[in-house]
Design a protein around this motif. Structure first.
Motif, PDB file in Angstrom:
ATOM      1  N   HIS A 404       0.771  -1.257   0.085  1.00 26.49           N
ATOM      2  CA  HIS A 404       0.073   0.108  -0.175  1.00 26.49           C
ATOM      3  C   HIS A 404       0.928   1.208  -0.027  1.00 26.49           C
ATOM      4  O   HIS A 404       0.367   2.068  -0.757  1.00 26.49           O
ATOM      5  CB  HIS A 404      -0.767  -0.103   1.220  1.00 26.49           C
ATOM      6  CG  HIS A 404      -1.967  -1.032   1.143  1.00 26.49           C
ATOM      7  ND1 HIS A 404      -1.665  -2.384   1.706  1.00 26.49           N
ATOM      8  CD2 HIS A 404      -3.207  -1.019   0.689  1.00 26.49           C
ATOM      9  CE1 HIS A 404      -2.926  -3.048   1.433  1.00 26.49           C
ATOM     10  NE2 HIS A 404      -3.839  -2.411   0.925  1.00 26.49           N
ATOM     11  N   LEU A 405       1.775   1.330   0.600  1.00 25.62           N
ATOM     12  CA  LEU A 405       2.692   2.335   0.659  1.00 25.62           C
ATOM     13  C   LEU A 405       3.680   2.576  -0.765  1.00 25.62           C
ATOM     14  O   LEU A 405       3.605   3.569  -1.248  1.00 25.62           O
ATOM     15  CB  LEU A 405       3.954   2.165   1.933  1.00 25.62           C
ATOM     16  CG  LEU A 405       4.862   3.561   1.885  1.00 25.62           C
ATOM     17  CD1 LEU A 405       4.247   4.752   2.212  1.00 25.62           C
ATOM     18  CD2 LEU A 405       6.030   3.147   2.989  1.00 25.62           C
ATOM     19  N   ASN A 406       3.967   1.158  -1.249  1.00 26.56           N
ATOM     20  CA  ASN A 406       4.548   1.502  -2.585  1.00 26.56           C
ATOM     21  C   ASN A 406       3.617   2.074  -3.639  1.00 26.56           C
ATOM     22  O   ASN A 406       4.099   2.874  -4.512  1.00 26.56           O
ATOM     23  CB  ASN A 406       5.031  -0.061  -2.962  1.00 26.56           C
ATOM     24  CG  ASN A 406       5.934  -0.681  -2.223  1.00 26.56           C
ATOM     25  OD1 ASN A 406       6.652  -0.061  -1.300  1.00 26.56           O
ATOM     26  ND2 ASN A 406       6.286  -2.118  -2.474  1.00 26.56           N
ATOM     27  N   ALA A 407       2.242   1.543  -3.299  1.00 25.41           N
ATOM     28  CA  ALA A 407       1.331   2.154  -4.623  1.00 25.41           C
ATOM     29  C   ALA A 407       1.117   3.593  -4.102  1.00 25.41           C
ATOM     30  O   ALA A 407       1.051   4.332  -5.070  1.00 25.41           O
ATOM     31  CB  ALA A 407      -0.045   1.574  -4.228  1.00 25.41           C
ATOM     32  N   PHE A 408       1.270   4.193  -3.111  1.00 26.56           N
ATOM     33  CA  PHE A 408       1.045   5.515  -2.633  1.00 26.56           C
ATOM     34  C   PHE A 408       2.400   6.274  -3.450  1.00 26.56           C
ATOM     35  O   PHE A 408       2.188   7.107  -4.066  1.00 26.56           O
ATOM     36  CB  PHE A 408       1.106   5.720  -1.103  1.00 26.56           C
ATOM     37  CG  PHE A 408       1.322   7.244  -0.859  1.00 26.56           C
ATOM     38  CD1 PHE A 408       0.219   8.165  -0.967  1.00 26.56           C
ATOM     39  CD2 PHE A 408       2.496   7.772  -0.402  1.00 26.56           C
ATOM     40  CE1 PHE A 408       0.411   9.331  -0.609  1.00 26.56           C
ATOM     41  CE2 PHE A 408       2.818   9.092  -0.110  1.00 26.56           C
ATOM     42  CZ  PHE A 408       1.733   9.902  -0.110  1.00 26.56           C
ATOM     43  N   GLU A 409       3.575   5.712  -3.164  1.00 23.34           N
ATOM     44  CA  GLU A 409       4.577   6.241  -3.744  1.00 23.34           C
ATOM     45  C   GLU A 409       4.766   6.386  -5.258  1.00 23.34           C
ATOM     46  O   GLU A 409       4.927   7.229  -5.650  1.00 23.34           O
ATOM     47  CB  GLU A 409       5.952   5.499  -3.177  1.00 23.34           C
ATOM     48  CG  GLU A 409       7.158   6.269  -3.820  1.00 23.34           C
ATOM     49  CD  GLU A 409       8.326   5.493  -3.198  1.00 23.34           C
ATOM     50  OE1 GLU A 409       9.482   5.974  -3.028  1.00 23.34           O
ATOM     51  OE2 GLU A 409       8.221   4.271  -2.756  1.00 23.34           O
ATOM     52  N   LEU A 410       4.323   5.318  -5.871  1.00 26.74           N
ATOM     53  CA  LEU A 410       4.108   5.289  -7.441  1.00 26.74           C
ATOM     54  C   LEU A 410       3.341   6.426  -7.926  1.00 26.74           C
ATOM     55  O   LEU A 410       3.828   7.039  -9.009  1.00 26.74           O
ATOM     56  CB  LEU A 410       3.813   3.987  -7.647  1.00 26.74           C
ATOM     57  CG  LEU A 410       4.684   2.580  -7.388  1.00 26.74           C
ATOM     58  CD1 LEU A 410       4.134   1.433  -7.898  1.00 26.74           C
ATOM     59  CD2 LEU A 410       5.993   2.924  -8.142  1.00 26.74           C
ATOM     60  N   VAL A 411       2.241   6.637  -7.156  1.00 23.53           N
ATOM     61  CA  VAL A 411       1.373   7.515  -7.837  1.00 23.53           C
ATOM     62  C   VAL A 411       1.652   8.956  -7.352  1.00 23.53           C
ATOM     63  O   VAL A 411       1.750   9.798  -8.114  1.00 23.53           O
ATOM     64  CB  VAL A 411      -0.247   7.145  -7.377  1.00 23.53           C
ATOM     65  CG1 VAL A 411      -1.220   8.131  -7.744  1.00 23.53           C
ATOM     66  CG2 VAL A 411      -0.574   5.756  -8.028  1.00 23.53           C
ATOM     67  N   ALA A 412       1.779   9.069  -5.956  1.00 21.40           N
ATOM     68  CA  ALA A 412       2.011  10.507  -5.509  1.00 21.40           C
ATOM     69  C   ALA A 412       3.315  10.951  -5.608  1.00 21.40           C
ATOM     70  O   ALA A 412       3.420  12.284  -5.708  1.00 21.40           O
ATOM     71  CB  ALA A 412       1.340  10.535  -4.050  1.00 21.40           C
ATOM     72  N   ASP A 413       4.317  10.154  -5.718  1.00 18.95           N
ATOM     73  CA  ASP A 413       5.575  10.722  -5.753  1.00 18.95           C
ATOM     74  C   ASP A 413       6.524  10.521  -7.060  1.00 18.95           C
ATOM     75  O   ASP A 413       6.962  11.475  -7.177  1.00 18.95           O
ATOM     76  CB  ASP A 413       6.187   9.959  -4.274  1.00 18.95           C
ATOM     77  CG  ASP A 413       7.657  10.880  -4.151  1.00 18.95           C
ATOM     78  OD1 ASP A 413       7.602  12.157  -4.128  1.00 18.95           O
ATOM     79  OD2 ASP A 413       8.726  10.102  -3.592  1.00 18.95           O
ATOM     80  N   MET A 414       6.437   9.435  -7.272  1.00 19.37           N
ATOM     81  CA  MET A 414       6.869   8.989  -8.642  1.00 19.37           C
ATOM     82  C   MET A 414       6.282   9.492  -9.775  1.00 19.37           C
ATOM     83  O   MET A 414       6.709   9.816 -10.769  1.00 19.37           O
ATOM     84  CB  MET A 414       7.478   7.710  -8.711  1.00 19.37           C
ATOM     85  CG  MET A 414       8.651   7.275  -7.790  1.00 19.37           C
ATOM     86  SD  MET A 414       9.035   5.380  -8.322  1.00 19.37           S
ATOM     87  CE  MET A 414       9.825   4.853  -6.613  1.00 19.37           C
ATOM     88  N   GLY A 415       5.145   9.325  -9.688  1.00 16.17           N
ATOM     89  CA  GLY A 415       4.129   9.710 -11.128  1.00 16.17           C
ATOM     90  C   GLY A 415       4.135   8.749 -12.221  1.00 16.17           C
ATOM     91  O   GLY A 415       3.765   9.009 -13.086  1.00 16.17           O
ATOM     92  N   VAL A 416       4.500   7.560 -11.806  1.00 16.18           N
ATOM     93  CA  VAL A 416       4.864   6.507 -12.831  1.00 16.18           C
ATOM     94  C   VAL A 416       3.422   5.641 -12.954  1.00 16.18           C
ATOM     95  O   VAL A 416       3.610   4.440 -13.596  1.00 16.18           O
ATOM     96  CB  VAL A 416       6.030   5.767 -12.494  1.00 16.18           C
ATOM     97  CG1 VAL A 416       7.058   6.473 -12.595  1.00 16.18           C
ATOM     98  CG2 VAL A 416       6.062   5.064 -11.239  1.00 16.18           C
ATOM     99  N   ALA A 417       2.305   6.020 -12.115  1.00 21.23           N
ATOM    100  CA  ALA A 417       1.576   5.125 -12.003  1.00 21.23           C
ATOM    101  C   ALA A 417      -0.240   5.847 -11.843  1.00 21.23           C
ATOM    102  O   ALA A 417       0.184   7.000 -11.398  1.00 21.23           O
ATOM    103  CB  ALA A 417       1.371   4.147 -10.890  1.00 21.23           C
TER     104      ALA A 417
END
Length: 491
Positions: A404-417
């Protein structure tokens, strides 16, 4: 005059492939880069299930035949804890029971020990290394974001006086955007659980290590890594040096299979060969990902309605033989019975546009294929790194652990998802309309920014591991630190 004996790196990985292989592949880079020489000694714990034991032995056989200077030391068996309150509680306690055997193994090494490299669940054994006078390094097989959270968790524990699931507002983890409580990793949501208690302890043990080896790269996670390095994660106490040496991926086997003229392509790859570029959404949920029939129905409805080409790796529920109810949470799925799981007529209606694959599939080779344009994934870090290596944008569907933290980072921080809304209270259930929306977004114009960012991260990943790249430089620094610190263990 005889040459001095080669120092050895003593590795203690958790038995899961995502832990064992990423640690081993990272340390193999030290053997393969030339220059200062090391050997590797892998301490092999007997896993608590027969299936996990078989998989570990398969890895050992393959690595023993690699020709590299890798030795294997099997630790004596221990009785697993019978009263563990959760997966993480079980794993951490089971590993800790091996501490006397780890101490004896390291103390008995016939050559200098460069360091004891510990899985994150084995981090409390930094005390064993300290008692023997050898350096200790924790290997972080997950994200820099997870590392920052684990180090900062004691601070959050003090300042957030209610349960995280009762918090009205967001959590502030240094180096990350504000984190909604529902995006926290599964083991740390409930402050009253033994799993949470272990994570508090593990993060503290990280701070006592000589260093931290991380399967990430400076350019992938600049925020969390900087927060750890500059002391914001643990105010008032400098963290050990972090060596981001990733992305560490074992891509050779897939490449060799693909290039081999003697072997036909895997059926999934052959099917992709007939599809237009970037037209297929790939759905795959890791070695432990499977769904109940009600969720399968929702997925079929979403795929049928959205109209995009798809390759879906669908697995069946675990059987008692494959480890259902395993104490370490390793409930491995079985091959799916498509006739039983899929709605009547689904395969006929989607023939030509979709392929449902009911068993293991070569994920790395599939993600490398030009026909794949998006990836619906459980968001395990190894799968994420494989996706980023090939520049594939994602729709993360977290299922367990830190995903769940990975998903948050991919969307909100990296922008790759693109975001995919999961209902954690319903075992991460996703409605058909939500999955349909996410797939349309991922594969359509709305997903353009995620595709562009994923392409940027592909370049970041590849440049990081090139000669002179950030991860290559971190590996050089690590090699020098290990060589300078190698000492005969003292009893």
């Amino acid at each position: 005059m005889a040459a001095p004996p080669t120092p050895t790196l003593v590795l203690l990985p958790e038995w899961g492939a995502g832990h064992l292989m990423s640690m081993l592949e990272s340390c193999k880079r030290l053997l393969l880069r030339g220059g200062r020489a090391f050997s590797i000694t892998l301490l092999v714990m007997r896993p608590p299930t027969a299936q996990a034991t078989s998989q570990v032995e398969e890895h050992v056989r393959r690595e023993a035949a690699s020709g590299l200077d890798i030795r294997f030391h099997r630790l004596p068996a221990v009785d697993p804890p019978a009263d563990a309150a959760g997966v993480e509680d079980f794993i951490a306690r089971y590993i800790q029971l091996h501490a006397p055997h780890v101490r004896d193994a390291v103390a008995g090494m016939p050559c200098p020990v460069a360091a004891l490299v510990l899985d994150l669940f084995a981090a409390p054994m930094v005390d064993v290394a300290r008692g023997l006078g050898v350096p200790s390094y924790v290997f972080m097989s997950s994200t820099g974001a997870m590392l920052a959270l684990m180090l900062h968790l004691p601070v959050l524990h003090r300042v957030v006086t209610v349960g995280f699931d009762e918090l009205d507002g967001e959590l502030h983890v240094p180096g990350l955007p504000p984190v909604p409580p529902e995006c926290l990793p599964c083991p740390v949501v409930d402050k009253k659980s033994p799993n949470y208690t272990w994570f508090l302890r593990l993060g503290g043990s990280f701070m006592d290590a000589t260093g931290i080896i991380a399967n990430t790269a400076d350019g992938l996670e600049p925020g969390p890594l900087a927060a750890v390095a500059d002391g914001r994660a643990v105010p008032g106490r400098p963290a050990p040096p972090v060596y981001p040496v990733g992305p560490v991926l074992s891509l050779g086997s897939s490449a060799s299979k693909k290039d081999s003229s003697s072997e036909p392509p895997h059926q999934c790859v052959a099917w992709l060969d007939a599809q237009p570029p970037a037209s297929v959404v790939f759905l795959c949920f890791g070695s432990m990902g499977w769904f109940e029939p009600a969720q399968v129905v929702e997925i079929t409805a979403a795929l049928e309605r959205c109209g995009h080409r798809f390759l879906w790796v669908l697995r069946g529920p675990p059987s008692s033989k494959s480890g259902a109810g395993a104490p370490d949470g390793s409930e491995h799925p079985t091959d799916a019975s498509l006739e039983e799981l899929l709605p009547e007529g689904f395969l006929r209606r989607t023939e030509g546009k979709g392929l449902v694959w009911p068993t293991w599939a070569p994920q790395k080779e599939i993600l490398a294929h030009p026909a794949v344009g998006g990836f619906v994934t459980h968001g395990g870090w190894n799968s994420v790194l494989e996706s980023l290596w090939h520049g594939i944008p994602m729709a993360p569907w977290p299922l367990y652990a830190e995903q769940h933290l990975n998903a948050f980072e991919l969307v909100a921080d990296m922008g790759v998802a693109v975001p995919l809304k999961v209902d954690r209270k319903r075992d991460n259930f996703v409605e058909a309309t939500e999955l349909e929306r996410a797939v349309r977004c991922l594969m359509g114009e709305e997903g353009r920014k995620a595709r562009e960012k994923a392409a940027e991260m592909r370049d970041v990943c590849r440049k990081a591991v090139e000669n002179g790249g950030s991860s290559d430089a971190a590996l050089q620094r690590l090699s020098e630190a290990l060589h300078d610190g190698a000492v005969p263990p003292t009893i």
